[in-house]
Design an enzyme around this catalytic site. Structure first.
Site, short mmCIF file in Angstrom:
data_model
loop_
_atom_site.label_atom_id
_atom_site.label_comp_id
_atom_site.label_asym_id
_atom_site.label_seq_id
_atom_site.Cartn_x
_atom_site.Cartn_y
_atom_site.Cartn_z
N TYR A 24 -3.35 21.87 15.14
CA TYR A 24 -2.14 22.08 15.93
C TYR A 24 -1.30 23.23 15.37
CZ TYR A 24 -3.03 17.69 18.36
OH TYR A 24 -3.59 16.69 19.12
N ASP A 66 -16.06 9.21 12.31
CA ASP A 66 -16.92 8.67 13.37
C ASP A 66 -17.30 7.21 13.08
OD1 ASP A 66 -18.16 9.94 11.27
OD2 ASP A 66 -19.77 10.83 12.43
N ASP A 101 -3.63 11.89 16.42
CA ASP A 101 -3.32 11.89 17.85
C ASP A 101 -4.32 11.02 18.60
OD1 ASP A 101 -2.14 12.55 20.20
OD2 ASP A 101 -2.72 14.66 20.20
N LYS A 123 -13.22 13.90 7.88
CA LYS A 123 -14.57 14.42 8.12
C LYS A 123 -14.86 15.45 7.01
CE LYS A 123 -18.15 14.52 10.96
NZ LYS A 123 -18.98 13.37 11.36
#
Ligand code: NAI
Length: 340
Positions: A125, A205, A229, A172
């Site tokens: 962002y 994940d 988000d 991640k």
């Protein structure tokens, strides 16, 4: 103790749910004076040259606290997102989005009580995007040690102050070794100072799969901007949807409280929007005022509102999205009635 809070009605269903939340807070016994300011498409429609007028930002700086309805960022015309701009301008670096089961709201799981803590100022962002050549663009994911450390410190402090037991970082770092690597290294370092709070990590994940299989396993989820988000909407789905998910954006000096949902243009103006998420956000605001100023009146008002909506939901007095038949104003009136 008297408080002045900024009220931003916003766009779409914003003015409807903001009016309902204001009515409920005013009836709760809290000593709040509102000053209204515009943001979003409505600000441009009313003649401002920006979706985030300077007067709105100045008012939040002056009063420290705002309750904000959802804002639409006009598409085209080069406007930046109101929400991203507000978070950056006021350095509202810590987003808190609690989700818990509510009596009377039917969901797949019974014991969900999760708080998503999201870094609010950087990651993907950052808004740094480039067209390298025709047909090739890049979007830059930014991570700074300062931001990673301060959001971790924020999450651990939040956990300790509220007797939460565990923080799980979603990441991640196996792929984004530098950016997400910095995030988990910062969280690990801060966790050393909080031996009373369990620390855990999940690759995002696999973590998402676990979250929808066994949400009771999670207490506080800490993550960078984009993951936060997405995860907060996922968690909202676990407890009945966007209509009952509140949120807060905290900076050093200012805090802005808002629902997770958007301006819902598909139902705007129909009087059917659920104001609960913004009402729950106003409860978070009152609890914040209590913590900040040791104002027991604000805390008592928060308890009254919470008890009122818990009772209404239990008895099926809800808006249509939760299976009831009340209008936006009708739900607010039901809470006011419960509070006597
Ligand atoms: P949305 O959250 O506005 O709507 C998604 C779906 O949920 C729609 O079907 C809507 O009717 C329903 N919904 C949302 N809030 C509801 C409520 N309180 N009661 C009953 N149903 C509700 O998301 P969408 O459609 O992706 O975004 C619409 C606009 O909102 C966009 O312009 C977006 O940029 C903006 N937005 C603003 C946010 C903010 O100001 N914090 C956050 C998210 C989106």
């Amino acid at each position: 103790m008297a408080h002045t809070c900024v009220l931003i009605p916003g766009d779409g269903i914003g003015p409807e749910v903001a009016r309902a939340a204001r009515k409920v807070v005013d009836a709760s016994g809290a000593d709040v004076t509102w000053v209204e300011h515009l943001a979003g498409a409505s600000a441009v429609e009313q003649g401002h040259d920006s979706v985030l007028p300077k007067a709105t930002v100045d008012a939040i700086r002056e009063h420290g606290v705002a309750l904000k309805g959802p804002c639409t960022t006009p598409i085209g015309g080069g406007y930046t997102s109101v929400n991203v701009a507000l978070r950056k301008k006021l350095d509202l670096y810590g987003a808190v989005r609690p989700v818990r089961n509510l009596d009377g709201v039917k969901t797949r799981f019974d014991d969900v009580d999760i708080v998503v803590v999201r870094e609010n100022t950087e990651g993907l962002y950052s808004g740094i995007e480039n067209e390298i050549t025709d047909g090739v663009v890049t979007s830059l994911k930014v991570a700074t040690e300062r931001a990673c450390s301060r959001i971790s410190e924020f999450a651990f402090q939040y956990a300790r102050e509220r007797d939460r037991r565990k923080i799980t970082v979603f990441h991640k770092a196996n792929i984004m070794k530098l950016s997400d690597g910095m995030f988990i290294n910062s969280a690990r370092a801060i966790s050393e100072s909080y031996p009373d709070i369990e620390y855990d990590e999940r690759i995002i994940d696999a973590g998402c799969m676990r979250l929808v299989q066994d949400p009771e396993d999670f207490d506080i989820i800490l993550c960078e901007n984009l993951y936060g988000d997405v995860l907060s909407d996922l968690c909202a789905g676990l407890v009945g949807g966007l209509g009952c998910t509140p949120g807060a954006n905290h900076g050093i000096e200012q805090s802005v409280f808002e629902a997770v949902h958007g301006s819902a243009p598909d139902i705007a103006g129909k009087g059917i929007a659920n104001p609960l998420a913004l009402i729950m956000s106003s409860v978070m605001m009152l609890n914040h005022l209590h913590r900040l100023h040791q104002d027991e009146n604000a805390r008592d008002a928060a308890v009254r509102i919470r008890e009122a909506y818990d009772a209404c939901l239990k008895d099926g007095e809800t808006t249509g999205d939760l299976g009831g038949s009340l209008s936006t104003d009708g739900f607010a009136d039901a809470l006011v009635k419960r509070m006597g």
